[in-house]
Scaffold this motif. Structure first.
Motif, PDB file in Angstrom:
ATOM      1  N   ASP A 124     -74.444  57.623   5.349  1.00 23.93           N
ATOM      2  CA  ASP A 124     -74.521  57.779   6.804  1.00 23.93           C
ATOM      3  C   ASP A 124     -73.832  56.651   7.581  1.00 23.93           C
ATOM      4  O   ASP A 124     -73.280  56.889   8.664  1.00 23.93           O
ATOM      5  CB  ASP A 124     -75.983  57.854   7.242  1.00 23.93           C
ATOM      6  N   TYR A 125     -73.866  55.431   7.040  1.00 20.25           N
ATOM      7  CA  TYR A 125     -73.419  54.280   7.831  1.00 20.25           C
ATOM      8  C   TYR A 125     -72.262  53.475   7.226  1.00 20.25           C
ATOM      9  O   TYR A 125     -71.804  52.502   7.829  1.00 20.25           O
ATOM     10  CB  TYR A 125     -74.599  53.321   8.074  1.00 20.25           C
ATOM     11  N   LEU A 126     -71.784  53.859   6.053  1.00 18.34           N
ATOM     12  CA  LEU A 126     -70.714  53.083   5.417  1.00 18.34           C
ATOM     13  C   LEU A 126     -69.450  53.061   6.269  1.00 18.34           C
ATOM     14  O   LEU A 126     -68.779  52.029   6.372  1.00 18.34           O
ATOM     15  CB  LEU A 126     -70.410  53.652   4.031  1.00 18.34           C
ATOM     16  N   TRP A 127     -69.126  54.192   6.894  1.00 13.52           N
ATOM     17  CA  TRP A 127     -67.895  54.256   7.701  1.00 13.52           C
ATOM     18  C   TRP A 127     -67.944  53.278   8.879  1.00 13.52           C
ATOM     19  O   TRP A 127     -66.921  52.755   9.314  1.00 13.52           O
ATOM     20  CB  TRP A 127     -67.673  55.681   8.212  1.00 13.52           C
ATOM     21  N   GLN A 128     -69.172  53.036   9.422  1.00 11.87           N
ATOM     22  CA  GLN A 128     -69.302  52.103  10.538  1.00 11.87           C
ATOM     23  C   GLN A 128     -69.010  50.662  10.112  1.00 11.87           C
ATOM     24  O   GLN A 128     -68.685  49.817  10.935  1.00 11.87           O
ATOM     25  CB  GLN A 128     -70.710  52.202  11.134  1.00 11.87           C
ATOM     26  N   THR A 129     -69.150  50.404   8.838  1.00  9.54           N
ATOM     27  CA  THR A 129     -68.841  49.072   8.310  1.00  9.54           C
ATOM     28  C   THR A 129     -67.377  48.960   7.907  1.00  9.54           C
ATOM     29  O   THR A 129     -66.710  47.948   8.162  1.00  9.54           O
ATOM     30  CB  THR A 129     -69.731  48.765   7.095  1.00  9.54           C
ATOM     31  N   LEU A 130     -66.880  50.016   7.261  1.00 12.31           N
ATOM     32  CA  LEU A 130     -65.506  49.973   6.739  1.00 12.31           C
ATOM     33  C   LEU A 130     -64.459  49.933   7.853  1.00 12.31           C
ATOM     34  O   LEU A 130     -63.456  49.227   7.728  1.00 12.31           O
ATOM     35  CB  LEU A 130     -65.255  51.185   5.834  1.00 12.31           C
ATOM     36  N   VAL A 131     -64.685  50.691   8.933  1.00 13.93           N
ATOM     37  CA  VAL A 131     -63.665  50.757   9.994  1.00 13.93           C
ATOM     38  C   VAL A 131     -63.371  49.386  10.591  1.00 13.93           C
ATOM     39  O   VAL A 131     -62.217  48.952  10.629  1.00 13.93           O
ATOM     40  CB  VAL A 131     -64.077  51.774  11.079  1.00 13.93           C
ATOM     41  N   PRO A 132     -64.365  48.627  11.075  1.00 15.51           N
ATOM     42  CA  PRO A 132     -64.044  47.291  11.605  1.00 15.51           C
ATOM     43  C   PRO A 132     -63.560  46.326  10.524  1.00 15.51           C
ATOM     44  O   PRO A 132     -62.708  45.463  10.784  1.00 15.51           O
ATOM     45  CB  PRO A 132     -65.373  46.815  12.207  1.00 15.51           C
ATOM     46  N   LEU A 133     -64.081  46.487   9.299  1.00 12.44           N
ATOM     47  CA  LEU A 133     -63.649  45.604   8.214  1.00 12.44           C
ATOM     48  C   LEU A 133     -62.169  45.810   7.909  1.00 12.44           C
ATOM     49  O   LEU A 133     -61.405  44.841   7.778  1.00 12.44           O
ATOM     50  CB  LEU A 133     -64.500  45.862   6.972  1.00 12.44           C
ATOM     51  N   ILE A 134     -61.755  47.080   7.800  1.00 12.70           N
ATOM     52  CA  ILE A 134     -60.349  47.381   7.532  1.00 12.70           C
ATOM     53  C   ILE A 134     -59.467  46.944   8.705  1.00 12.70           C
ATOM     54  O   ILE A 134     -58.380  46.391   8.524  1.00 12.70           O
ATOM     55  CB  ILE A 134     -60.174  48.885   7.243  1.00 12.70           C
ATOM     56  N   PHE A 135     -59.962  47.178   9.920  1.00 15.16           N
ATOM     57  CA  PHE A 135     -59.190  46.812  11.106  1.00 15.16           C
ATOM     58  C   PHE A 135     -58.921  45.308  11.155  1.00 15.16           C
ATOM     59  O   PHE A 135     -57.773  44.871  11.321  1.00 15.16           O
ATOM     60  CB  PHE A 135     -59.923  47.256  12.371  1.00 15.16           C
ATOM     61  N   PHE A 136     -59.974  44.503  10.995  1.00 16.61           N
ATOM     62  CA  PHE A 136     -59.803  43.048  11.076  1.00 16.61           C
ATOM     63  C   PHE A 136     -59.038  42.506   9.864  1.00 16.61           C
ATOM     64  O   PHE A 136     -58.344  41.506   9.974  1.00 16.61           O
ATOM     65  CB  PHE A 136     -61.168  42.364  11.226  1.00 16.61           C
ATOM     66  N   SER A 137     -59.176  43.185   8.728  1.00 20.49           N
ATOM     67  CA  SER A 137     -58.373  42.787   7.561  1.00 20.49           C
ATOM     68  C   SER A 137     -56.896  43.009   7.838  1.00 20.49           C
ATOM     69  O   SER A 137     -56.039  42.187   7.502  1.00 20.49           O
ATOM     70  CB  SER A 137     -58.794  43.587   6.327  1.00 20.49           C
ATOM     71  N   PHE A 138     -56.599  44.150   8.464  1.00 16.87           N
ATOM     72  CA  PHE A 138     -55.213  44.443   8.824  1.00 16.87           C
ATOM     73  C   PHE A 138     -54.666  43.417   9.811  1.00 16.87           C
ATOM     74  O   PHE A 138     -53.534  42.933   9.679  1.00 16.87           O
ATOM     75  CB  PHE A 138     -55.121  45.845   9.427  1.00 16.87           C
ATOM     76  N   VAL A 139     -55.469  43.063  10.803  1.00 16.12           N
ATOM     77  CA  VAL A 139     -55.052  42.053  11.788  1.00 16.12           C
ATOM     78  C   VAL A 139     -54.779  40.718  11.102  1.00 16.12           C
ATOM     79  O   VAL A 139     -53.792  40.033  11.380  1.00 16.12           O
ATOM     80  CB  VAL A 139     -56.119  41.896  12.891  1.00 16.12           C
ATOM     81  N   TRP A 140     -55.634  40.351  10.163  1.00 15.57           N
ATOM     82  CA  TRP A 140     -55.473  39.081   9.446  1.00 15.57           C
ATOM     83  C   TRP A 140     -54.196  39.096   8.602  1.00 15.57           C
ATOM     84  O   TRP A 140     -53.433  38.129   8.596  1.00 15.57           O
ATOM     85  CB  TRP A 140     -56.690  38.836   8.558  1.00 15.57           C
ATOM     86  N   VAL A 141     -53.961  40.210   7.886  1.00 16.21           N
ATOM     87  CA  VAL A 141     -52.753  40.320   7.061  1.00 16.21           C
ATOM     88  C   VAL A 141     -51.509  40.265   7.939  1.00 16.21           C
ATOM     89  O   VAL A 141     -50.517  39.620   7.603  1.00 16.21           O
ATOM     90  CB  VAL A 141     -52.789  41.627   6.242  1.00 16.21           C
ATOM     91  N   LEU A 142     -51.545  40.957   9.081  1.00 20.70           N
ATOM     92  CA  LEU A 142     -50.408  40.946  10.001  1.00 20.70           C
ATOM     93  C   LEU A 142     -50.149  39.548  10.530  1.00 20.70           C
ATOM     94  O   LEU A 142     -48.985  39.105  10.604  1.00 20.70           O
ATOM     95  CB  LEU A 142     -50.670  41.900  11.169  1.00 20.70           C
ATOM     96  N   TYR A 143     -51.206  38.838  10.873  1.00 16.84           N
ATOM     97  CA  TYR A 143     -51.056  37.456  11.357  1.00 16.84           C
ATOM     98  C   TYR A 143     -50.432  36.568  10.283  1.00 16.84           C
ATOM     99  O   TYR A 143     -49.535  35.779  10.559  1.00 16.84           O
ATOM    100  CB  TYR A 143     -52.421  36.909  11.773  1.00 16.84           C
ATOM    101  N   ARG A 144     -50.911  36.706   9.049  1.00 13.76           N
ATOM    102  CA  ARG A 144     -50.372  35.922   7.942  1.00 13.76           C
ATOM    103  C   ARG A 144     -48.895  36.239   7.703  1.00 13.76           C
ATOM    104  O   ARG A 144     -48.100  35.363   7.422  1.00 13.76           O
ATOM    105  CB  ARG A 144     -51.175  36.186   6.674  1.00 13.76           C
ATOM    106  N   PHE A 145     -48.563  37.520   7.826  1.00 19.23           N
ATOM    107  CA  PHE A 145     -47.174  37.935   7.619  1.00 19.23           C
ATOM    108  C   PHE A 145     -46.254  37.327   8.672  1.00 19.23           C
ATOM    109  O   PHE A 145     -45.191  36.801   8.351  1.00 19.23           O
ATOM    110  CB  PHE A 145     -47.083  39.464   7.661  1.00 19.23           C
ATOM    111  N   ILE A 146     -46.661  37.410   9.938  1.00 16.10           N
ATOM    112  CA  ILE A 146     -45.845  36.842  11.013  1.00 16.10           C
ATOM    113  C   ILE A 146     -45.702  35.341  10.851  1.00 16.10           C
ATOM    114  O   ILE A 146     -44.619  34.772  11.026  1.00 16.10           O
ATOM    115  CB  ILE A 146     -46.466  37.188  12.387  1.00 16.10           C
TER     116      ILE A 146
END
Length: 261
Positions: free
Chosen positions: A40-62
């Motif tokens: 019921d609630y895993l998606w509510q955790t994964l969405v922000p986790l994946i989003f902030f992980s993506f932001v972090w990877v993008l920041y590291r790449f730049i």
């Protein structure tokens, strides 16, 4: 970053599991089983986790790209300085030898030569450190060099030096033309003609040097080292805005065309 993908997946899964349980029991307080909470609630955790992980990877790449660009820039500057350092000593030593000869044979003409050498030293040590300089400064440097060569080769070679400059303030990278001209004098045969032509029109500069050569010089690897270094500098500085051609038959002809603007 170290290709430890299994550990990354394991850490993300653990964080997702713990965060889901925390949300389920502390905030939602649904009293569900572990599997029910996950469904019921895993998606509510994964969405922000994946989003902030993506932001972090993008920041590291730049950040990494900026570091790579800085390294490339520093490498380019170091390579240009190295290539320029291979040019300067030849010109100055030849001028000093000419002044020494005139100090012994024609001392009255020595002061003017010293002034010309002083101008060339100023050009090499200070003005040539800029990425681009006005064309008239580079031409003045060439004029002084040609004066020294006319004196040094008097009675040995015939020098034909012509120039036609439309815009003396056109920007040019320093110490490019001298490589072609010096190479013509350095490897010309005795009792021959050396032709140097410099023309600038509508922001396009053409430099043509032509000289005779001996077969012995033709076999030396040193014969083309200066021109090879020049071509490296042209690629670094002008990319595709130049044309550089070497023609070798009965004479040795070097043609350089630069788009200055």
């Amino acid at each position: 970053m170290k290709k430890m993908y299994a550990w990354y997946v394991l850490v993300i899964a653990l964080i997702s599991f713990l965060a889901t349980q925390l949300y389920c029991y502390e905030f939602a307080q649904c009293g569900c089983s572990i599997m029910k909470c996950l469904s019921d609630y895993l998606w509510q955790t994964l969405v922000p986790l994946i989003f902030f992980s993506f932001v972090w990877v993008l920041y590291r790449f730049i950040d990494k790209q900026e570091e790579v660009e800085q390294i490339k820039k520093e490498h380019l500057e170091m390579e240009l300085k190295f290539l320029k350092s291979q040019i300067n000593p030849h010109v100055l030593f030849n001028n000093l030898n000419t002044i020494y000869s005139y100090a012994l044979e024609k001392p009255n003409e020595t002061p003017e030569l010293i002034l010309r050498l002083s101008d060339n030293l100023k050009h090499v040590l200070y003005e040539s450190n800029a990425k681009k300089i006005p064309l008239h400064k580079e031409i003045q440097f060439i004029d002084n060099y040609m004066t020294f060569q006319e004196l040094r080769t008097e009675g040995v070679n015939t020098i034909v030096y012509t120039k036609r400059i439309e815009n003396e303030n056109s920007p040019i990278a320093p110490l490019l033309l001298i490589t072609i001209i010096e190479n013509a004098f350095k490897h010309s045969s005795l009792n021959s003609q050396i032709s140097v032509s410099i023309n600038e029109n509508n922001g396009v500069l053409e430099c043509v040097c032509e000289n005779d050569f001996t077969e012995k010089d033709n076999d030396l690897a040193e014969f083309k080292i200066g021109l090879q270094n020049l071509e490296k500098r042209l690629k670094l500085l002008y990319n595709n805005d130049y044309e550089f051609t070497i023609i070798q038959n009965s004479k040795y002809k070097v043609y350089l065309k630069l788009n200055l603007v």
